[in-house]
Design a protein around this motif. Structure first.
Motif, short mmCIF file in Angstrom:
data_model
loop_
_atom_site.label_atom_id
_atom_site.label_comp_id
_atom_site.label_asym_id
_atom_site.label_seq_id
_atom_site.Cartn_x
_atom_site.Cartn_y
_atom_site.Cartn_z
N ASN A 1 -10.69 8.95 -4.49
CA ASN A 1 -9.51 8.08 -4.51
C ASN A 1 -8.65 8.30 -3.27
O ASN A 1 -8.05 7.36 -2.74
CB ASN A 1 -8.67 8.37 -5.76
CG ASN A 1 -9.30 7.82 -7.02
OD1 ASN A 1 -10.09 6.87 -6.95
ND2 ASN A 1 -8.98 8.40 -8.16
N LYS A 2 -8.61 9.55 -2.80
CA LYS A 2 -7.83 9.86 -1.60
C LYS A 2 -8.42 9.13 -0.39
O LYS A 2 -7.69 8.55 0.42
CB LYS A 2 -7.83 11.37 -1.36
CG LYS A 2 -7.02 11.81 -0.17
CD LYS A 2 -7.05 13.33 -0.03
CE LYS A 2 -6.26 13.80 1.19
NZ LYS A 2 -6.32 15.27 1.36
N THR B 1 0.83 -1.20 0.00
CA THR B 1 0.00 0.00 0.00
C THR B 1 0.86 1.26 0.00
O THR B 1 0.60 2.22 -0.73
CB THR B 1 -0.93 0.02 1.22
OG1 THR B 1 -1.70 -1.19 1.25
CG2 THR B 1 -1.90 1.20 1.15
N ILE B 2 1.92 1.25 0.81
CA ILE B 2 2.81 2.41 0.90
C ILE B 2 3.54 2.65 -0.41
O ILE B 2 3.68 3.79 -0.87
CB ILE B 2 3.84 2.21 2.05
CG1 ILE B 2 3.13 2.21 3.41
CG2 ILE B 2 4.92 3.28 1.99
CD1 ILE B 2 4.03 1.86 4.57
N THR B 3 3.99 1.57 -1.06
CA THR B 3 4.79 1.69 -2.28
C THR B 3 3.94 1.82 -3.55
O THR B 3 4.51 1.94 -4.65
CB THR B 3 5.71 0.48 -2.43
OG1 THR B 3 4.91 -0.72 -2.50
CG2 THR B 3 6.68 0.38 -1.26
N GLN B 4 2.62 1.76 -3.41
CA GLN B 4 1.71 1.86 -4.55
C GLN B 4 1.72 0.60 -5.44
O GLN B 4 1.06 0.57 -6.48
CB GLN B 4 2.04 3.07 -5.42
CG GLN B 4 1.98 4.41 -4.70
CD GLN B 4 0.56 4.78 -4.27
OE1 GLN B 4 -0.36 4.77 -5.06
NE2 GLN B 4 0.40 5.10 -3.00
N LEU B 5 2.47 -0.44 -5.04
CA LEU B 5 2.47 -1.68 -5.83
C LEU B 5 1.09 -2.33 -5.82
O LEU B 5 0.72 -3.02 -6.76
CB LEU B 5 3.51 -2.66 -5.27
CG LEU B 5 4.93 -2.53 -5.81
CD1 LEU B 5 5.87 -3.45 -5.05
CD2 LEU B 5 4.97 -2.83 -7.30
N ARG B 6 0.38 -2.11 -4.75
CA ARG B 6 -0.97 -2.67 -4.64
C ARG B 6 -1.85 -2.17 -5.79
O ARG B 6 -2.56 -2.94 -6.43
CB ARG B 6 -1.56 -2.27 -3.29
CG ARG B 6 -2.93 -2.83 -3.00
CD ARG B 6 -3.34 -2.36 -1.61
NE ARG B 6 -4.61 -2.93 -1.20
CZ ARG B 6 -5.19 -2.66 -0.05
NH1 ARG B 6 -4.62 -1.83 0.79
NH2 ARG B 6 -6.35 -3.20 0.28
N GLN B 7 -1.78 -0.87 -6.04
CA GLN B 7 -2.57 -0.31 -7.12
C GLN B 7 -2.08 -0.81 -8.48
O GLN B 7 -2.89 -1.04 -9.39
CB GLN B 7 -2.49 1.22 -7.07
CG GLN B 7 -3.22 1.86 -5.89
CD GLN B 7 -2.43 1.83 -4.58
OE1 GLN B 7 -1.48 1.07 -4.44
NE2 GLN B 7 -2.83 2.67 -3.64
N MET B 8 -0.77 -1.03 -8.62
CA MET B 8 -0.22 -1.54 -9.87
C MET B 8 -0.69 -2.96 -10.15
O MET B 8 -1.01 -3.32 -11.29
CB MET B 8 1.31 -1.49 -9.83
CG MET B 8 1.90 -0.08 -9.86
SD MET B 8 3.69 -0.08 -9.69
CE MET B 8 4.16 -0.96 -11.17
N GLY C 1 -7.81 5.42 -0.64
CA GLY C 1 -6.43 5.14 -0.29
C GLY C 1 -6.22 5.07 1.21
O GLY C 1 -5.52 4.19 1.73
#
Length: 468
Positions: free
Chosen positions: A304-305, A121-128, A308
């Motif tokens: 989205n905020k 979640t912190i690294t945004q990999l989850r969204q990727m 998140g």
């Protein structure tokens, strides 16, 4: 209160939010009954019923309140269906092997998956990853888990039995290959009271849902319990059972019951990956779907905020739930019931969470509910998850075949991990073939993360084999 939760700004008021919170609780309170039954598997996993009940109520209460206070989001959390069944089967399926995975190890795997979830979640990999996986496979995972849950419900109630006809002895606790004609799935015996109760529960819950009764699953479970009581299938003396006290005995909570040393000696990696993988898709769909229904995505940037922030609470809930002794805690799609009643702010979630904590004082009543009642509820939950099949394009075979493999391998191999793995392998392979053969029509994209997953899954099967 109005200023803290921004009630007027969201077009709501205290009364509406509280009623919405009660509605959400009624829609998902069945987890208080089902989760302890699944995780204990009626004594087969080594876990005890009351500590799991405590963990379920506390985790759902604390993290749902946290969602309301820190995110101002009308979403409730609790131990997720599907992953709790996976948790139990992982423990049971290895109980008789040389390297068993104990429930303490399984809780450790959940805790680690939560830490991974926080990092993703912190690294945004989850969204990727959510972009990388084709939508068809995401829907297939939901459908497959629904069928997996259905199998669990059918087995627990006795509605599904297995007839074995073979001249060879079958060793206990081992996977034994049999010919197709040697193993036959059959309908359970109607002489079994549990089977009759399960049919009653299935009919009652189904009727209530068709009538659109709020909390249909919970009321169906309670109604089946009344029928069981009239049949003499329940002993009311258990209301005074010291093992399920009216006053919460937090000393029995399985707090921080982890075995970090033990997991080093068993094949736990695929278990951790499965917990993380499934939770990721389950949560994303629930949060975005609820936000859309509540009208929060009209301002996409603000929506989205908020989603998140909700993902952060959800990620911490995974590890937090494991700390108190339960399987993966996740956002619940039943939150949409409260949104439909007008819930728009975190006050809805706070109300739901408070009711879960209040439920700690009703353990003796919850303990009365028979497994046949909760098993029939699992079957209906499977129906609800099966609805996602309409969003899968089976005519596009590059998607259709991997989706079918995902859906079928989950229940038929009794493994969520196998279903996801075969889906990933199938999609990458067929997408490559499609792109090579149809150079002018590059329809099926292969995200670089899908290649990473492909290699990891292939390596898992090549070097670790299968569980059976």
């Amino acid at each position: 209160m109005d200023r803290f939760f921004k009630l007027k700004e969201n077009g709501s008021n205290v009364r509406t939010e509280i009623m919405a919170g009660i509605t959400t609780f009624m829609a998902m309170a069945y987890i208080l009954v089902i989760n302890p039954n699944i995780l204990t598997a009626f004594g087969k996993t080594g876990m005890e019923w009351y500590p799991v009940f405590l963990a379920t109520a506390i985790a759902a209460g604390v993290f749902t309140i946290a969602m309301g206070l820190f995110v101002n989001f009308p979403v409730a959390l609790a131990p997720g269906m599907g992953l709790n069944a996976y948790f139990a089967t992982v423990v049971i399926s290895t109980a008789s092997t040389g390297n068993p995975i104990t429930w303490q190890m399984a809780l450790t795997a959940v805790f680690i998956s939560g830490l991974i979830f926080i990092l993703l979640t912190i690294t945004q990999l989850r969204q990727m990853l959510l972009v990388a996986i084709p939508d068809g496979l995401k829907h297939a995972i939901t459908v497959g888990i629904g069928l997996f849950i259905t199998i669990v419900g059918l087995k627990n109630t006795g509605l599904l039995s297995v007839a074995v006809e073979t001249v060879n002895d079958i060793p206990k606790g081992q996977f034994t290959p049999l010919q197709g004609f040697e193993t036959i799935f059959e309908l359970g015996k109607f002489s079994n009271p549990d089977v009759v109760l399960a049919l009653v529960g299935l009919a009652l819950i189904s009727i209530l849902m068709v009538l659109r009764v709020r909390g249909a699953i919970l009321f169906g479970i309670l109604g089946t319990t009344v029928v069981a009581l009239l049949m003499g299938h329940i002993n009311l003396s258990s209301l005074n059972n010291p093992q399920t006290p009216w006053i919460p005995d937090l000393g029995q909570l399985n707090f921080w019951e982890f075995d970090f040393a033990g997991i080093m000696g068993v094949g736990i990696v695929s278990v951790i990956v499965t917990f993380t993988f499934v939770e990721m898709f389950d949560t994303f769909g629930t949060l975005v779907g609820t936000a859309n229904r509540a009208g929060m995505m009209k301002d996409k940037k603000e929506g989205n905020k908020r989603v998140g922030k909700a993902m952060f609470v959800d990620a911490f809930a995974v590890s937090g739930g494991a700390m108190v002794g339960t399987s993966t805690v996740t956002a619940y799609v039943e939150s949409s019931a409260g949104v439909a009643e007008g819930g728009r702010t975190g006050l809805t979630a706070v109300t739901t969470g408070a009711l879960f904590l209040l439920a700690l004082f009703f353990a003796p009543i919850v303990a009365l509910i028979p497994g046949a009642a909760t098993g029939s509820a699992l079957i209906v939950v499977g129906v609800l998850m099966m609805q996602a099949v309409r969003d899968i394009d089976f005519q596009d075979l590059v998607i259709g075949i991997p989706a079918f493999l995902t859906i079928t391998f989950m229940p038929f191999t009794y493994s969520i991990a196998n279903g996801i793995s075969l889906g990933i392998l199938g999609y990458v392979l067929l997408a490559v073939v499609s792109r090579i053969s149809n150079r002018n029509e590059q329809k099926h994209e292969i995200h670089w993360l899908m290649w990473v997953l492909f290699v990891l899954v292939a390596a898992r099967y090549i070097f670790m084999g299968t569980s059976g």
